[in-house]
Design a protein around this motif. Sequence first.
Motif, PDB file in Angstrom:
ATOM      1  N   ILE A  41       6.568   3.320  11.315  1.00 38.22           N
ATOM      2  CA  ILE A  41       7.786   3.746  10.622  1.00 38.22           C
ATOM      3  C   ILE A  41       8.639   2.549  10.232  1.00 38.22           C
ATOM      4  N   GLN A  42       8.799   1.616  11.134  1.00 35.14           N
ATOM      5  CA  GLN A  42       9.647   0.453  10.864  1.00 35.14           C
ATOM      6  C   GLN A  42       9.054  -0.464   9.801  1.00 35.14           C
ATOM      7  N   GLY A  43       7.739  -0.363   9.574  1.00 32.79           N
ATOM      8  CA  GLY A  43       7.111  -1.183   8.539  1.00 32.79           C
ATOM      9  C   GLY A  43       7.173  -0.580   7.158  1.00 32.79           C
ATOM     10  N   VAL A  44       7.693   0.650   7.047  1.00 34.38           N
ATOM     11  CA  VAL A  44       7.783   1.333   5.752  1.00 34.38           C
ATOM     12  C   VAL A  44       9.079   0.941   5.045  1.00 34.38           C
ATOM     13  N   LYS A  45       8.955   0.444   3.826  1.00 38.76           N
ATOM     14  CA  LYS A  45      10.146   0.089   3.051  1.00 38.76           C
ATOM     15  C   LYS A  45      10.922   1.326   2.618  1.00 38.76           C
ATOM     16  N   MET A  46      10.177   2.362   2.212  1.00 41.39           N
ATOM     17  CA  MET A  46      10.834   3.580   1.749  1.00 41.39           C
ATOM     18  C   MET A  46       9.855   4.742   1.787  1.00 41.39           C
ATOM     19  N   ILE A  97       0.844  -1.196   0.000  1.00 43.17           N
ATOM     20  CA  ILE A  97       0.000   0.000   0.000  1.00 43.17           C
ATOM     21  C   ILE A  97       0.877   1.242   0.000  1.00 43.17           C
ATOM     22  N   TRP A  98       0.551   2.182  -0.893  1.00 42.91           N
ATOM     23  CA  TRP A  98       1.196   3.501  -0.922  1.00 42.91           C
ATOM     24  C   TRP A  98       0.371   4.472  -0.095  1.00 42.91           C
ATOM     25  N   LEU A  99       1.033   5.295   0.692  1.00 44.26           N
ATOM     26  CA  LEU A  99       0.378   6.410   1.359  1.00 44.26           C
ATOM     27  C   LEU A  99       0.916   7.687   0.728  1.00 44.26           C
ATOM     28  N   VAL A 100       0.041   8.447   0.085  1.00 45.22           N
ATOM     29  CA  VAL A 100       0.468   9.607  -0.705  1.00 45.22           C
ATOM     30  C   VAL A 100      -0.090  10.885  -0.093  1.00 45.22           C
ATOM     31  N   LYS A 155      -1.115   0.493   7.498  1.00 46.18           N
ATOM     32  CA  LYS A 155       0.244  -0.048   7.557  1.00 46.18           C
ATOM     33  C   LYS A 155       0.917  -0.010   6.168  1.00 46.18           C
ATOM     34  N   PRO A 156       1.099   1.176   5.609  1.00 46.48           N
ATOM     35  CA  PRO A 156       1.659   1.290   4.253  1.00 46.48           C
ATOM     36  C   PRO A 156       3.104   0.814   4.169  1.00 46.48           C
ATOM     37  N   THR A 211      -3.533   2.535  -3.064  1.00 52.17           N
ATOM     38  CA  THR A 211      -3.005   3.823  -2.620  1.00 52.17           C
ATOM     39  C   THR A 211      -3.971   4.469  -1.640  1.00 52.17           C
ATOM     40  N   VAL A 212      -3.407   5.100  -0.601  1.00 52.10           N
ATOM     41  CA  VAL A 212      -4.187   5.898   0.336  1.00 52.10           C
ATOM     42  C   VAL A 212      -4.058   7.363  -0.067  1.00 52.10           C
ATOM     43  N   LEU A 213      -5.186   8.024  -0.283  1.00 54.47           N
ATOM     44  CA  LEU A 213      -5.197   9.444  -0.634  1.00 54.47           C
ATOM     45  C   LEU A 213      -5.864  10.240   0.483  1.00 54.47           C
ATOM     46  N   PHE A 214      -5.252  11.352   0.852  1.00 54.23           N
ATOM     47  CA  PHE A 214      -5.849  12.241   1.836  1.00 54.23           C
ATOM     48  C   PHE A 214      -6.816  13.193   1.149  1.00 54.23           C
TER      49      PHE A 214
END
Length: 587
Positions: A314-319, A236-239, A284-285, A262-265
């Motif tokens: 934070i630790q679950g984010v690849k990049m 999942i992308w959080l943008v 959990k993106p 994708t998650v959009l605000f």
Amino acid sequence: MVQKIPKSYTDYTSIIQAFQVIAAENKDRPFIHYQQSNLCEYKTLTYNEFDKITTYLANEWAPVLLPVVNANKQCVASFGHESSIQSLLMVFTMWKLGLIYFPVSVWCGEMVITHLLKQSDPGYIIASESYFKTNLQSAPTLSVDSKSIPISLWPEYDIDHLVTVATGSKNDTITGVVPQDLNSIAIIFVTGGSSTGIPKAIRYSNRAFLYTLIDITLRHEDQLNGGPLLMKPEDIWLVATPVERISTFYIFLWSMLLGSSTVLFHHDPPLAMQNVFEAGKMYKPSWISLPANLLEKVSEYLQDCSSDDISNIIQGVKMCMTAGASVRQSTAKFLMTRGLKLSMAYVASEFGCLCTPFENNSGNDSRYRFYDIPLPYLFFEPFDQDIYHLVVRSNYHGLATGIGNRPNGDYETGDLFTNINENTSKVEEYGTWTLIGRVSDTFTLQNGKRVYPTLMELNISNEDIIQNCIIVGENKKCAAVLIGLAQNKAVKYSPTEMISKVYEAVRRANKQVPIHSAINVPSMVYILPLDKKLPITDKGAVFRKGVNSDFAQEINQLYDTLNKEVAPTFSDSSIKKMLKQMFSVFN
């Protein structure tokens, strides 16, 4: 699910055709998680639901748009939308109608909008409800150069209702559509205009999008060989960047091409850090996209918060990827200590992404490793000693249409690099380069010496109490710097400590540049009063042209005192003068 990666951009005829193929393969998978306007609730659309809704809307808009726009192959301009999901529905609806979409930010002023409309020559305008009522006074047409452009309201569609009626409809065809092909213009982006103050409309074809996304990004070795930064369909992308930005589109379409979500605000009102971490806890993106100004807010938020939930997110984010304005190294390093992997992407509206986010060093050291595939289309032209100007050749498939600014069609990027591959004899073989700024940022002193301010400004801004700064000195005897303070951090120190920290930051930066570029301390350092801020673009970069006009008096004040004695240390008089300047707002 087995990951399916396209072999080439030629697998598809257009972005919308690619979407329809992928939507059919992933119909029940989540596509968009979108924030509601009340900011407390998120809803999800599957690939099938989004596909059905946009087909339904295309049939609704076809009788209105096709007779007007298709006649002259014109674009449809949109005066943005406060809601990201409504904007995204608008984009795909236009593409399904075979039309060119041109999103204009609702934050643009009247003069800028008129300028952009002249450049894009739209056949129709669609406006959000609030913009339609407040800025256009519900007018049926807008006059630009004596041309009347029809205007319609894009209603705030009830998406739950759309899901019901669209998925129940059996009408999957749209009458009168001329399908787009690879060479068709898909969208018109707007450059930031950070150096000139005048944004520019950039025409982007289906070919440019698909080539950059598939042949370069998705064919990257990490993606093909299961490397540590492999992006998977379940990711999942959080943008948190506006939908009308090219970087947002790249990320969104990148996710789409792999069948992920994708998650959009909502983007209205302005995003709060609590929203970011609430969404992170919910979804959990694996990947996050944040602009530089929001990364600063993330840093501040984390300094005041030590929740285990946030650490796990934070630790679950690849990049975490960012582009546009630079991130301060001090901010980048702090985020890295909290476990956030950070990558600066080199992206532009004129040519997309040329370097890999995977191989960049974490943090902001301005170093980029260019992809092997576009490298033959790039020319690093000698500019000044070991400095080179990047030029993209006209036959590069990812280049925007008609963007060439040289007689042979090549595109001068305006970006200056130095190489860090000193053992390589041929410039064309270098892969890793350090970005040192733009040609337009460079200025020449009276003695003919060039000053490259960007990296020095980044070094100065690494001081925690400095929000931003800008170096000036065109045709002057020496360079000078204007400093904008981070008020919430600066007030933690005494006035004397604040001044000392600023001066020491400039002295440190002086050690990294040729002597002719060094800034005299303290005589050529101007610390802005706390009630004044340097003008910035929506990406968070300092607007240089605006500084020269808005702070002409302050700049002249610096150079008026140039011939006076420069105190090597702090004197009582210099400190009193600086304090009076900094805290005049409180008098």
